[in-house]
Design an enzyme around this catalytic site. Structure first.
Site, short mmCIF file in Angstrom:
data_model
loop_
_atom_site.label_atom_id
_atom_site.label_comp_id
_atom_site.label_asym_id
_atom_site.label_seq_id
_atom_site.Cartn_x
_atom_site.Cartn_y
_atom_site.Cartn_z
N HIS A 172 37.31 32.59 44.20
CA HIS A 172 36.72 33.03 45.48
C HIS A 172 37.36 34.33 45.97
O HIS A 172 36.81 35.00 46.85
CB HIS A 172 36.75 31.90 46.53
CG HIS A 172 38.04 31.73 47.25
ND1 HIS A 172 38.93 30.72 46.99
CD2 HIS A 172 38.58 32.44 48.28
CE1 HIS A 172 39.97 30.81 47.80
NE2 HIS A 172 39.78 31.84 48.61
N ASP B 59 37.54 26.89 40.96
CA ASP B 59 37.97 28.08 41.71
C ASP B 59 39.19 28.72 41.04
O ASP B 59 40.31 28.62 41.53
CB ASP B 59 38.29 27.66 43.17
CG ASP B 59 38.43 28.87 44.08
OD1 ASP B 59 38.18 30.00 43.61
OD2 ASP B 59 38.80 28.68 45.25
#
Ligand code: 4AZ
Length: 534
Positions: free
Chosen positions: A288, A337
């Site tokens: 992210h 992530d």
């Protein structure tokens, strides 16, 4: 399987049927016998159907022949039916065999693609499987003692390598196959085999100058009684003890060299995210952090071995050559992530700049294992990033507990791990993302997770959520190898030496085709972001 469909007309044999059955079915004036019989025998008078053939006191010769041929037909029907059933059974067996076992004889299956190959082609340096599986799962390091294991595609299991005949040259080959550079090779040593271990991979040292993996064979004997423990990089060392009682929200200021793998990732001279050094060239961070407009590698600078953000402004930092975000990263759920940054030039390791160890399978962490987080993130929810590097101890929280309705209610996926205090007060926060969650085991520091998300910061029953690094290590190694491997894909059927040469060539060709000089790229990147060159 038996069926009446499509059989010859002998099912229409009426010779043994009682008269009333057939007389009732015949249309008025119709010949009771089918045409094909009447062509071979004498004409049958119209009254014949009214006399049952088996009642005839003087059976005519044609009737006797008809009865006999009917019996033969019946036998033929039975034999054909049996043959049909046998054929169906055999056909069903072959269909099952080919659907269930795509690879026959000594061939082994590639994996997802279902393609087949010879066991001798596994890990021979040449890609044979469509997805390259045959060159991906060759070696691994197992457990906190870095036990070298080799995969057997035949038994589909991993085996430790016996130390008999072992030397560092073999160690370097194994490390290279995991994606490490030979420059970081540390050492290999023998470790006494655990009780119960009775199958090994052994080196056939008299096999001559052939591929490392072709020298290995399965054996129940290991004369030295030692398994190979392999260190591809001197990782996981910190030159400071941590104060376990210390508490990024509620944390302590770090000292130089305490978290030497921690890096600060800058865009436009501002700290955006944290990261962890795993090799001189590779940084692990969160996917992210590198989403959208942050996906351009030339927009980033990496700062290592510096504690204070103000100090970084006056330093050059390190340029980023490539960003690889996990292909299955999901923006909404934060599944997978994790991302890798490849630096333009390798870092020089010092007491204050060192790599953390990637977790090996078989590490066995406690459900509430003590871990540490570090970063320049905010010191309270909604605050600005910190000037100094902070750290704090956070225990792991079992996934089932973290997924309870009182905490994250099923949002914690297998690629995530929770850590923190359910009472609140101590946590990671905005700006800590991508940074390390580490633990100390066997006197080494291991990367357990990368800071990912959480609801607010330090809120009761809303602990920090981290990428579960153990799940990502295969992906990380695969990408570290990628240069050589993607090149081998260019020349899948070439022998190792040639494959690599052609591979290197295709790398050079593709890079010269797509890459402009780094300085140009960085300038263009700044222009895109609206920054004028100095
Ligand atoms: C963030 O936005 C962030 N409390 C990092 C960690 C946590 C929340 C947000 C966990 O970088």
């Amino acid at each position: 399987m038996t069926s009446t469909a499509g059989l010859p007309p002998y099912y229409e044999n009426h010779g043994f049927q009682p008269e009333n059955v057939f007389s009732a079915r015949q249309p008025v004036g119709a010949n009771a016998y089918p045409q094909y019989l009447s062509t071979n025998v004498l004409p049958v008078p119209n009254y014949v159907p009214r006399v049952a053939t088996y009642q005839s006191s003087r059976p005519a010769a044609p009737s006797s022949r008809s009865s006999c041929s009917s019996s033969i037909k019946k036998i033929i029907i039975i034999i054909l039916s049996i043959l049909l059933v046998i054929c169906c059974v055999i056909a069903a067996f072959f269909i099952w065999y080919f659907v269930e076992n795509r690879c026959h004889g000594s061939l082994i299956e590639c994996g997802s693609s279902g393609a087949c190959m010879q066991p001798s082609q596994w890990c021979d340096g040449v890609i044979h499987c469509p997805n390259g599986e045959d060159e991906e799962r060759c070696v691994r390091l197992f457990g906190p003692n870095f036990i070298l294991e080799v995969y057997s595609p035949v038994s589909k299991s991993w085996y430790p390598v016996c130390q008999d005949g072992w030397n560092d040259d073999y160690g370097k080959i194994a490390c290279k196959d995991m994606g490490y550079s030979v420059d970081t090779y540390y050492y290999s040593q023998g470790i006494a085999t655990e009780v119960g271990f009775n199958s090994f991979m052994k080196l056939n040292t008299s096999a001559g100058n052939i591929d490392f993996y072709k020298k290995l064979y399965m054996s129940d004997f290991c004369v030295s009684g030692n398994m190979v423990s392999l260190r591809c990089i001197n990782c996981g060392l910190s030159n400071k003890n941590v104060n376990i009682m210390s508490r990024i929200v509620g944390g302590n200021v770090a000292s130089l060299g305490q978290w030497p793998w921690q890096v600060s990732l800058h865009v436009q001279d501002a700290h955006v995210c944290g990261g962890s050094i795993i090799t001189p060239e590779w940084i692990v961070t969160a996917a992210h952090c590198v989403e959208g407009r942050y996906a351009d590698p030339y927009g980033w600078r990496v700062y290592a071995g510096i504690l204070n953000q103000k100090e970084m402004i006056f330093r050059a930092g390190h340029g980023v050559q490539q960003i690889i975000s996990h292909p299955n990263y999901d923006t909404d759920s934060k599944d997978n992530d994790v991302a890798l940054m490849k630096l333009e030039a390798p870092l020089t390791f010092t007491d204050n700049v060192r790599p953390v160890c990637l977790p090996n399978p078989g590490m066995e962490l406690n459900p509430d294992q003590q871990c540490w987080i570090s970063g320049w993130g905010a010191e309270y929810q909604g605050g600005k990033t910190s000037e100094n590097l902070n750290y704090v101890m956070v225990p792991l929280i079992e996934r089932s507990r973290c997924n309870s309705i009182y905490i994250y209610n099923g949002m914690i996926l297998p690629t995530m791990i929770c850590a923190g205090f359910l009472g609140g007060g101590i946590d990671s926060c905005q700006g800590d993302s991508g940074g390390p969650l580490v633990t100390n085991k066997n006197s080494l520091w291991w990367l357990v997770g990368d800071t990912s998300w959480g609801t607010g910061c330090a809120t009761p029953n809303r602990p920090g959520v981290y990428g579960n690094m153990t799940v990502f290590t295969d992906w990380i190694y695969k990408n570290m190898q990628a240069g050589a491997m993607s090149c081998l894909l260019c020349a899948p059927s070439l022998p190792v030496g040639m494959g690599l040469t052609v591979a290197t060539l295709c790398m050079i060709v593709s890079r010269t085709r797509i890459e402009k000089p780094a300085a140009t790229m960085r300038q263009e990147s700044k222009e895109k972001q609206g920054i004028n060159s100095p």
